[in-house]
Design a protein around this motif. Structure first.
Motif, PDB file in Angstrom:
ATOM      1  N   TRP A 153       1.110  -0.805  -0.238  1.00 44.99           N
ATOM      2  CA  TRP A 153       0.338  -0.204  -0.449  1.00 44.99           C
ATOM      3  C   TRP A 153       1.699   0.983  -0.151  1.00 44.99           C
ATOM      4  CZ3 TRP A 153      -4.503  -1.790  -1.304  1.00 44.99           C
ATOM      5  CH2 TRP A 153      -5.251  -3.368  -0.309  1.00 44.99           C
ATOM      6  N   GLN A 154       0.455   2.485  -0.631  1.00 47.38           N
ATOM      7  CA  GLN A 154       1.253   3.374  -1.192  1.00 47.38           C
ATOM      8  C   GLN A 154       0.463   4.837  -1.691  1.00 47.38           C
ATOM      9  OE1 GLN A 154       5.081   3.311  -3.506  1.00 47.38           O
ATOM     10  NE2 GLN A 154       5.793   1.188  -3.286  1.00 47.38           N
ATOM     11  N   HIS A 155       0.825   5.728  -0.003  1.00 36.39           N
ATOM     12  CA  HIS A 155       0.364   7.017  -0.462  1.00 36.39           C
ATOM     13  C   HIS A 155       1.152   7.789  -1.504  1.00 36.39           C
ATOM     14  CE1 HIS A 155       0.051  10.957   1.481  1.00 36.39           C
ATOM     15  NE2 HIS A 155      -1.166  10.490   1.087  1.00 36.39           N
ATOM     16  N   GLY A 156      -0.007   8.418  -2.534  1.00 37.05           N
ATOM     17  CA  GLY A 156       0.469   9.019  -3.634  1.00 37.05           C
ATOM     18  C   GLY A 156      -0.790   9.243  -4.896  1.00 37.05           C
ATOM     19  N   ASN A 157      -0.233   9.773  -5.346  1.00 41.43           N
ATOM     20  CA  ASN A 157      -0.922  10.593  -6.692  1.00 41.43           C
ATOM     21  C   ASN A 157      -0.542  10.136  -8.487  1.00 41.43           C
ATOM     22  OD1 ASN A 157      -2.222  11.973  -8.817  1.00 41.43           O
ATOM     23  ND2 ASN A 157      -1.788  14.246  -7.709  1.00 41.43           N
ATOM     24  N   ALA A 158      -1.933   9.126  -8.577  1.00 43.92           N
ATOM     25  CA  ALA A 158      -1.777   9.152  -9.926  1.00 43.92           C
ATOM     26  C   ALA A 158      -1.793   9.519 -10.468  1.00 43.92           C
ATOM     27  CB  ALA A 158      -3.657   8.241  -9.673  1.00 43.92           C
ATOM     28  N   GLU A 159      -1.999  11.363 -11.013  1.00 48.61           N
ATOM     29  CA  GLU A 159      -1.038  11.534 -12.293  1.00 48.61           C
ATOM     30  C   GLU A 159      -0.105  11.222 -12.044  1.00 48.61           C
ATOM     31  OE1 GLU A 159      -3.209  15.476 -12.140  1.00 48.61           O
ATOM     32  OE2 GLU A 159      -3.718  15.377  -9.990  1.00 48.61           O
ATOM     33  N   THR A 160       1.037  11.256 -11.012  1.00 51.38           N
ATOM     34  CA  THR A 160       2.363  11.396 -11.036  1.00 51.38           C
ATOM     35  C   THR A 160       3.112  10.193  -9.877  1.00 51.38           C
ATOM     36  OG1 THR A 160       2.752  13.000  -9.505  1.00 51.38           O
ATOM     37  CG2 THR A 160       2.834  13.866 -11.935  1.00 51.38           C
ATOM     38  N   LEU A 189      -4.445   8.913 -17.213  1.00 48.02           N
ATOM     39  CA  LEU A 189      -3.892   7.691 -17.874  1.00 48.02           C
ATOM     40  C   LEU A 189      -3.305   8.133 -19.134  1.00 48.02           C
ATOM     41  CD1 LEU A 189      -7.665   7.763 -19.685  1.00 48.02           C
ATOM     42  CD2 LEU A 189      -6.836   6.055 -19.053  1.00 48.02           C
ATOM     43  N   ARG A 190      -2.574   8.422 -19.767  1.00 54.12           N
ATOM     44  CA  ARG A 190      -1.583   9.153 -20.821  1.00 54.12           C
ATOM     45  C   ARG A 190      -0.447   8.369 -18.865  1.00 54.12           C
ATOM     46  NH1 ARG A 190      -2.983  14.939 -21.024  1.00 54.12           N
ATOM     47  NH2 ARG A 190      -1.808  14.915 -18.711  1.00 54.12           N
ATOM     48  N   GLU A 191      -0.608   8.649 -17.657  1.00 52.58           N
ATOM     49  CA  GLU A 191      -0.094   8.316 -17.148  1.00 52.58           C
ATOM     50  C   GLU A 191       0.141   5.874 -16.697  1.00 52.58           C
ATOM     51  OE1 GLU A 191       3.612   8.017 -13.276  1.00 52.58           O
ATOM     52  OE2 GLU A 191       2.860   9.104 -14.992  1.00 52.58           O
ATOM     53  N   SER A 192      -0.445   6.360 -17.019  1.00 51.42           N
ATOM     54  CA  SER A 192      -0.867   4.202 -16.696  1.00 51.42           C
ATOM     55  C   SER A 192      -0.229   3.931 -18.142  1.00 51.42           C
ATOM     56  CB  SER A 192      -2.461   4.257 -17.291  1.00 51.42           C
ATOM     57  OG  SER A 192      -3.118   4.630 -15.959  1.00 51.42           O
ATOM     58  N   PHE A 193      -0.659   4.879 -19.363  1.00 44.62           N
ATOM     59  CA  PHE A 193       0.555   4.489 -20.652  1.00 44.62           C
ATOM     60  C   PHE A 193       1.836   4.882 -20.454  1.00 44.62           C
ATOM     61  CE2 PHE A 193       2.338   5.317 -24.798  1.00 44.62           C
ATOM     62  CZ  PHE A 193       1.471   3.811 -25.156  1.00 44.62           C
ATOM     63  N   ARG A 194       2.389   5.266 -18.974  1.00 45.37           N
ATOM     64  CA  ARG A 194       3.452   5.405 -19.461  1.00 45.37           C
ATOM     65  C   ARG A 194       4.102   4.461 -18.533  1.00 45.37           C
ATOM     66  NH1 ARG A 194       7.377   6.725 -15.712  1.00 45.37           N
ATOM     67  NH2 ARG A 194       6.153   6.624 -13.687  1.00 45.37           N
ATOM     68  N   LEU A 195       3.905   4.058 -16.950  1.00 44.82           N
ATOM     69  CA  LEU A 195       3.659   2.422 -16.361  1.00 44.82           C
ATOM     70  C   LEU A 195       3.488   1.417 -17.041  1.00 44.82           C
ATOM     71  CD1 LEU A 195       2.125   4.165 -13.151  1.00 44.82           C
ATOM     72  CD2 LEU A 195       4.404   3.998 -13.532  1.00 44.82           C
ATOM     73  N   LEU A 196       2.729   0.891 -17.766  1.00 41.40           N
ATOM     74  CA  LEU A 196       2.591  -0.286 -18.426  1.00 41.40           C
ATOM     75  C   LEU A 196       3.979  -0.982 -19.717  1.00 41.40           C
ATOM     76  CD1 LEU A 196      -1.388  -0.203 -19.257  1.00 41.40           C
ATOM     77  CD2 LEU A 196       0.002  -1.772 -18.032  1.00 41.40           C
ATOM     78  N   VAL A 197       3.707  -1.773 -19.800  1.00 43.32           N
ATOM     79  CA  VAL A 197       4.917  -2.058 -20.945  1.00 43.32           C
ATOM     80  C   VAL A 197       4.071  -3.041 -21.880  1.00 43.32           C
ATOM     81  CG1 VAL A 197       6.212  -3.735 -18.809  1.00 43.32           C
ATOM     82  CG2 VAL A 197       3.690  -4.651 -19.952  1.00 43.32           C
ATOM     83  N   THR A 198       4.544  -2.823 -23.124  1.00 44.91           N
ATOM     84  CA  THR A 198       4.033  -2.544 -24.327  1.00 44.91           C
ATOM     85  C   THR A 198       3.346  -3.700 -24.101  1.00 44.91           C
ATOM     86  OG1 THR A 198       5.774  -3.696 -25.029  1.00 44.91           O
ATOM     87  CG2 THR A 198       5.960  -1.817 -25.836  1.00 44.91           C
ATOM     88  N   GLY A 199       1.895  -4.370 -25.003  1.00 49.56           N
ATOM     89  CA  GLY A 199       1.256  -5.160 -24.425  1.00 49.56           C
ATOM     90  C   GLY A 199       0.055  -4.718 -23.195  1.00 49.56           C
ATOM     91  N   GLY A 200       1.100  -4.304 -22.273  1.00 47.39           N
ATOM     92  CA  GLY A 200      -0.232  -4.341 -21.247  1.00 47.39           C
ATOM     93  C   GLY A 200      -0.779  -3.600 -21.027  1.00 47.39           C
ATOM     94  N   GLN A 201      -2.318  -4.405 -19.821  1.00 45.48           N
ATOM     95  CA  GLN A 201      -3.431  -3.331 -20.212  1.00 45.48           C
ATOM     96  C   GLN A 201      -3.958  -2.619 -19.326  1.00 45.48           C
ATOM     97  OE1 GLN A 201      -6.408  -6.717 -19.068  1.00 45.48           O
ATOM     98  NE2 GLN A 201      -8.019  -5.596 -20.253  1.00 45.48           N
TER      99      GLN A 201
END
Length: 305
Positions: A153-160, A189-201
């Motif tokens: 569990w981590q305290h943080g902002n989903a944007e960054t 969503l942009r951050e999610s794209f950055r965090l995912l591997v290619t082919g990630g969902q």
């Protein structure tokens, strides 16, 4: 803690729900935890609370989720606002997973109800739940401990999030976007794209935008400052703008929806199947383990800590 008295929930629905709630048991649970000490343990000093989150009321509660009462009462409230059943709705996100994840990030995890289901579905995966409220994380951690589930569990902002690029195979968010301005949803969503591997969902579970546009009264049941903005938006389009492909939104019991997107594999390696499919309810035990707090209470009923 003050609550708004003019919401439809407080005026009409709260008195009905209170008949099924053991408010004393809720208070006993609240008193059993040193919320300030536990939240300080999880709180990260470098996390800056955005104004859209810290200066808005959610569900008629002044201060939103930045207090312990909101963390204790979230599960009891949620069981009444996710027809036909909270477990069935959250299971829809699990059913929509098309990857075999080694690392999973659940954004805006709240009290961890979906996060726990992700860990149960993929016990070998590393699962991280991230939320802006350290109080919600205290509750989530307690639930995971009682379920004997190893979740970070981590305290943080989903944007960054500050996680490394291409670090996760699966990124999820449940009931987050309707409580977030549209421009912030795009940033997430942009951050999610950055965090995912290619082919990630990426998978987003939230209110059904088409339904919310048709049923304006539903937007007034709770004080949700951004729900009309969310209803008027188009999550499929925002997914595409963030770079996701194979985007598809599935209705879940008409009131909710699950939206899926895939981070595309480079053309030379592209051989990925379309992950979308129609949602088929999974037979499951419809009892969600929230440490027996489903039938307790809510700060909108006057419970404080």
């Amino acid at each position: 803690m003050a609550t708004r008295q003019d919401t439809l929930w407080e005026k009409f629905l709260s008195p009905v729900v209170r008949a099924f709630i053991d408010e004393k048991a809720l208070q006993r649970y609240s008193d059993s935890i040193d919320w300030e000490q536990e939240s300080d343990r999880l709180r990260q000093s470098d996390v800056i609370m955005p104004l859209y989150y810290s200066q808005q009321n959610f569900h008629g509660i002044e201060g939103g989720y930045l207090n312990s009462s909101a963390a204790v009462s979230y599960d009891p409230i949620t069981q009444y606002v996710l027809p036909p059943n909270e477990t069935v709705v959250r299971q829809a996100l699990i059913d929509a997973i098309k990857v075999q994840p080694r690392r999973i990030l659940d954004l805006g995890c709240g009290t961890g109800s979906t996060t726990l289901k992700l860990k149960q579905a993929f016990p070998q995966a590393e699962v991280i739940g991230l939320d802006l409220s350290p109080y919600m994380l205290v509750r989530a951690e307690d639930k995971a401990r009682n379920a004997d589930l190893d979740i970070n569990w981590q305290h943080g902002n989903a944007e960054t999030t500050n996680f490394p690029e291409a670090h996760f195979d699966l990124v999820t968010a449940s009931l987050l976007f309707h409580e977030t301005p549209s421009v912030v949803c795009q940033a997430i969503l942009r951050e999610s794209f950055r965090l995912l591997v290619t082919g990630g969902q990426v998978l987003i579970l939230d209110g059904n935008q088409n339904t919310l546009r048709q049923l304006h009264w539903l937007n007034d049941v709770f004080e949700e400052p951004y729900i009309r903005e969310y209803a008027a938006d188009n999550l499929d389009a925002r997914m595409g703008a963030a770079g996701f492909e194979a985007v598809r939104t599935q209705d879940v019991w008409w009131i909710n929806q699950v939206t899926s997107g895939i981070k595309p594999i480079p053309v030379a390696d592209a051989n990925i199947q379309n992950p979308a499919r129609d949602y088929i309810p999974t037979p499951t035990d419809t009892t969600m383990d929230n440490n027996d707090l489903e039938d307790f209470g809510s700060p909108v009923f006057g419970i404080t800590t």
